[in-house]
Motif scaffolding. Structure first.
Motif, PDB file in Angstrom:
ATOM      1  N   LEU A 129       0.835  -1.204   0.000  1.00 44.75           N
ATOM      2  CA  LEU A 129       0.000   0.000   0.000  1.00 44.75           C
ATOM      3  C   LEU A 129       0.870   1.254   0.000  1.00 44.75           C
ATOM      4  O   LEU A 129       0.470   2.299  -0.492  1.00 44.75           O
ATOM      5  N   GLY A 130       2.079   1.147   0.550  1.00 47.82           N
ATOM      6  CA  GLY A 130       3.028   2.255   0.499  1.00 47.82           C
ATOM      7  C   GLY A 130       2.731   3.388   1.457  1.00 47.82           C
ATOM      8  O   GLY A 130       3.127   4.520   1.206  1.00 47.82           O
ATOM      9  N   LEU A 131       2.036   3.093   2.552  1.00 48.09           N
ATOM     10  CA  LEU A 131       1.691   4.126   3.527  1.00 48.09           C
ATOM     11  C   LEU A 131       2.366   3.856   4.857  1.00 48.09           C
ATOM     12  O   LEU A 131       2.627   2.704   5.207  1.00 48.09           O
ATOM     13  N   PRO A 132       2.618   4.912   5.628  1.00 43.20           N
ATOM     14  CA  PRO A 132       3.163   4.698   6.967  1.00 43.20           C
ATOM     15  C   PRO A 132       2.175   3.920   7.831  1.00 43.20           C
ATOM     16  O   PRO A 132       0.955   4.102   7.697  1.00 43.20           O
ATOM     17  N   LEU A 133       2.692   3.083   8.687  1.00 39.73           N
ATOM     18  CA  LEU A 133       1.898   2.347   9.666  1.00 39.73           C
ATOM     19  C   LEU A 133       2.216   2.950  11.021  1.00 39.73           C
ATOM     20  O   LEU A 133       3.358   2.923  11.470  1.00 39.73           O
ATOM     21  N   THR A 134       1.205   3.501  11.674  1.00 39.57           N
ATOM     22  CA  THR A 134       1.378   4.125  12.976  1.00 39.57           C
ATOM     23  C   THR A 134       0.702   3.261  14.027  1.00 39.57           C
ATOM     24  O   THR A 134      -0.498   2.978  13.916  1.00 39.57           O
ATOM     25  N   LEU A 135       1.450   2.849  15.035  1.00 40.16           N
ATOM     26  CA  LEU A 135       0.898   2.080  16.149  1.00 40.16           C
ATOM     27  C   LEU A 135       0.760   3.017  17.346  1.00 40.16           C
ATOM     28  O   LEU A 135       1.738   3.635  17.749  1.00 40.16           O
TER      29      LEU A 135
END
Length: 142
Positions: A129-135
């Motif tokens: 998807l090429g998006l940042p993953l924020t936890l």
């Protein structure tokens, strides 16, 4: 390598998780974005002062979220959001190139040593998807 979800060795899992595709920007028109991607968001906010956020939070927001109201299963939440978002990967990249913030955000409640497991296939889908993953873990009482 197995793609089965592994049980954490120590500690508990995150609870009351939610997964959201969040699009934010100071000039973001949520209605125009909805038309651009042909997806119905679960929440929107036009640019301007936020009723609940800090005074400097003036960005418009478009959100596609899956949480415990749909399912308490994190894997199902993630799959729901990714399945909806994947056909529009190019649009998300174009928005980012235009200076708009687009991210996949995972929230949940945690205790000491809580873990959130992602399978290799889930990581691949997020990466494609090429998006940042924020936890965003929360340690507050629930």
């Amino acid at each position: 390598m197995s793609t089965d979800r592994q049980q954490p060795q120590h500690g508990a899992r995150w609870t009351l998780t939610s997964v959201a595709l969040v699009v934010r920007g100071p000039a973001l028109d949520p209605d125009a974005l909805t038309a651009r991607v042909a997806l119905r968001p679960t929440a929107t906010r036009p640019p301007g002062p936020s009723r609940w956020g800090p005074p400097d939070d003036i960005d418009g927001e478009w959100r596609l979220q899956c949480d415990e109201r749909t399912t308490r299963d994190f894997a199902a939440q993630l799959d729901t959001v990714l399945t909806a978002a994947e056909p529009y990967a190019e649009q998300w990249r174009a928005l980012r190139a235009e200076g708009v913030s687009v991210a996949l955000v995972v929230r949940g409640y945690v205790d000491n040593d809580s873990q959130l497991a992602l399978t290799a296939e889930e990581v691949r889908r997020v990466a494609r998807l090429g998006l940042p993953l924020t936890l965003t873990p929360s340690t507050s009482e629930r």
